[in-house]
Motif scaffolding. Structure first.
Motif, mmCIF file in Angstrom:
data_model
loop_
_atom_site.group_PDB
_atom_site.id
_atom_site.type_symbol
_atom_site.label_atom_id
_atom_site.label_comp_id
_atom_site.label_asym_id
_atom_site.label_seq_id
_atom_site.Cartn_x
_atom_site.Cartn_y
_atom_site.Cartn_z
ATOM 1 N N VAL A 79 0.857 -1.191 0.000
ATOM 2 C CA VAL A 79 0.000 0.000 0.000
ATOM 3 C C VAL A 79 0.891 1.238 0.000
ATOM 4 C CG1 VAL A 79 -1.794 1.289 1.234
ATOM 5 C CG2 VAL A 79 -1.810 -1.213 1.299
ATOM 6 N N ARG A 83 -6.747 7.271 4.802
ATOM 7 C CA ARG A 83 -7.416 6.109 4.217
ATOM 8 C C ARG A 83 -7.695 5.079 5.310
ATOM 9 N NH1 ARG A 83 -5.319 0.941 2.037
ATOM 10 N NH2 ARG A 83 -6.711 0.223 0.388
ATOM 11 N N SER A 126 -8.899 0.881 5.716
ATOM 12 C CA SER A 126 -9.256 -0.375 5.072
ATOM 13 C C SER A 126 -9.576 -1.366 6.184
ATOM 14 C CB SER A 126 -8.138 -0.873 4.158
ATOM 15 O OG SER A 126 -7.051 -1.304 4.919
HETATM 16 O O1 LIG Z 1 -4.974 -1.737 3.262
HETATM 17 C C1 LIG Z 1 -4.913 -2.465 2.281
HETATM 18 O O2 LIG Z 1 -5.406 -2.167 1.184
HETATM 19 C C2 LIG Z 1 -4.202 -3.805 2.337
HETATM 20 C C3 LIG Z 1 -3.598 -4.141 3.678
HETATM 21 C C4 LIG Z 1 -2.894 -5.461 3.647
HETATM 22 O O3 LIG Z 1 -2.478 -5.934 2.620
HETATM 23 C C5 LIG Z 1 -2.715 -6.237 4.892
HETATM 24 O O4 LIG Z 1 -2.920 -5.683 5.992
HETATM 25 O O5 LIG Z 1 -2.357 -7.428 4.805
#
Ligand SMILES: O=C(O)CCC(=O)C(=O)O
Ligand SMILES: [Fe+2]
Length: 327
Positions: free
Chosen positions: A255, A263, A265
């Motif tokens: 990322v 951001r 996620s």
């Molecule tokens: O935040 C993201 O888009 C991916 C995060 C990620 O790949 C992870 O935490 O394993």
């Protein structure tokens, strides 16, 4: 696909899924039934949580966890528990600090419910002290933010019973709610360094920030994985790669958050049981050439070479490396 899809449509869907898993190891999942408002609500609550003062967020760590993190940074030791709030820059990938903060929750399974004896089996895998650490890592309770007040109920409704439980048996799943401030100009390190995921597969809800997640293509170049409203990004993990002798790809990804203000996620890591013995499936066709991924842990290398590993060993080795500066 729906319950009324024809046999031909099902076959078509299975073929395209197989194609995605054996080429890039990434695909979008739509029509999954998780209401978009619930996903957006959790992103909003995550942003509110990460915007709280450091002192409040730190309250989410047990002293034990803070002590452990300090100890691991100083001594590159092993995690006693990986749950709770992790400060900006505390996660490490490939010896670089990741510019992200997060809260981690693991499946509430007690070490008594898993076969820890397997970890000491012949050929000797682990010493008693190591197994004790493994046990602490498993048994540590999850910790929940008090603010925003709705966080816990909203997060539990999102990732536990209602949506994924029937798929998991004793899965040692993990949910990681991640916050990424924009990378500073000239920053060393990424928002999340290059890595493969650990277990079966990851179901990722990105917010609307563009151009952050990138996946490595077979030639080595990096492709963006743009967010799509209402769709999850699914990518495969190391264990699926071992089971299929490398036919299904656990693809490297990373990322770089440079375009957005903050951001978030939300990653649901669907993993095997903690004590699951993972070995290549008999039905998987032989690969006939060296496995394309590097084994980043000793147990994984064993699995990729056709041997066996216990999922908990691999998880623990990888989580440990997330605090490791290679000192
Ligand atoms: O935040 C993201 O888009 C991916 C995060 C990620 O790949 C992870 O935490 O394993
Ligand atoms: Fe990942």
């Amino acid at each position: 696909m729906s319950s009324s899809s024809s046999a031909l449509q099902r076959q078509e869907a299975a073929r395209s899924l197989d194609d995605a898993c054996s080429s890039v190891g990434f695909f979008y999942l739509e029509g999954h039934g998780v209401p978009t408002q619930e996903i957006q609500q959790l992103h909003r609550l995550a942003k509110r949580f990460f915007a709280l003062p450091e002192s409040v967020k730190d309250g989410l760590e047990s002293t034990e966890s803070r002590h452990f993190i300090e100890e691991s940074i100083a001594m590159s030791s092993q995690p006693a528990q990986g749950r709770g709030y992790q400060r900006l820059g505390e996660n490490v990938t490939l010896n670089q600090r990741d510019w992200q903060e997060a809260i981690d929750f693991f499946a509430p399974i007690h070490s008594k419910e898993v076969n820890l004896n397997a970890f000491a089996a012949e050929p000797a895998r682990m010493r008693d002290e190591e197994i004790e650490k493994l046990q602490q890592f498993m048994d540590a309770p999850n910790v929940w933010p008090n603010q925003p007040a709705e966080f816990r109920a909203s997060a539990e409704a999102y990732f536990s019973k209602d949506f994924f439980d029937h798929l998991t048996n004793q899965s040692f799943w993990c949910v990681r709610v991640i916050g990424y401030p924009a990378l500073r100009q000239g920053a060393v390190g990424l928002s999340c360094g290059e890595h493969t995921d650990y277990g079966c597969w990851t179901i990722l809800a990105q917010d609307e920030t563009p151009d952050a997640l990138e996946v490595q293509l077979s030639g080595g170049s990096w492709a963006k994985v743009p967010p799509r409203a209402g769709a999850f990004v699914v990518n495969l993990g190391d264990m699926l790669s071992v089971w299929t002798k490398g036919r299904y790809k656990a693809t490297r990804h990373r990322v770089r958050q440079t375009k957005g203000d903050f951001r978030t996620s939300i990653a649901f890591f669907y993993e095997p049981n903690f004590d699951a013995v993972i070995r290549p499936l008999d039905v998987a066709p032989p690969l006939g050439k060296p496995h394309p991924c590097e084994g980043s842990t000793a147990p994984l290398a064993r699995g990729l070479a056709g041997g066996e590993l216990i999922y908990g060993e691999h998880l623990f080795a990888k989580v440990s490396s997330n605090f490791d500066f290679g000192a």
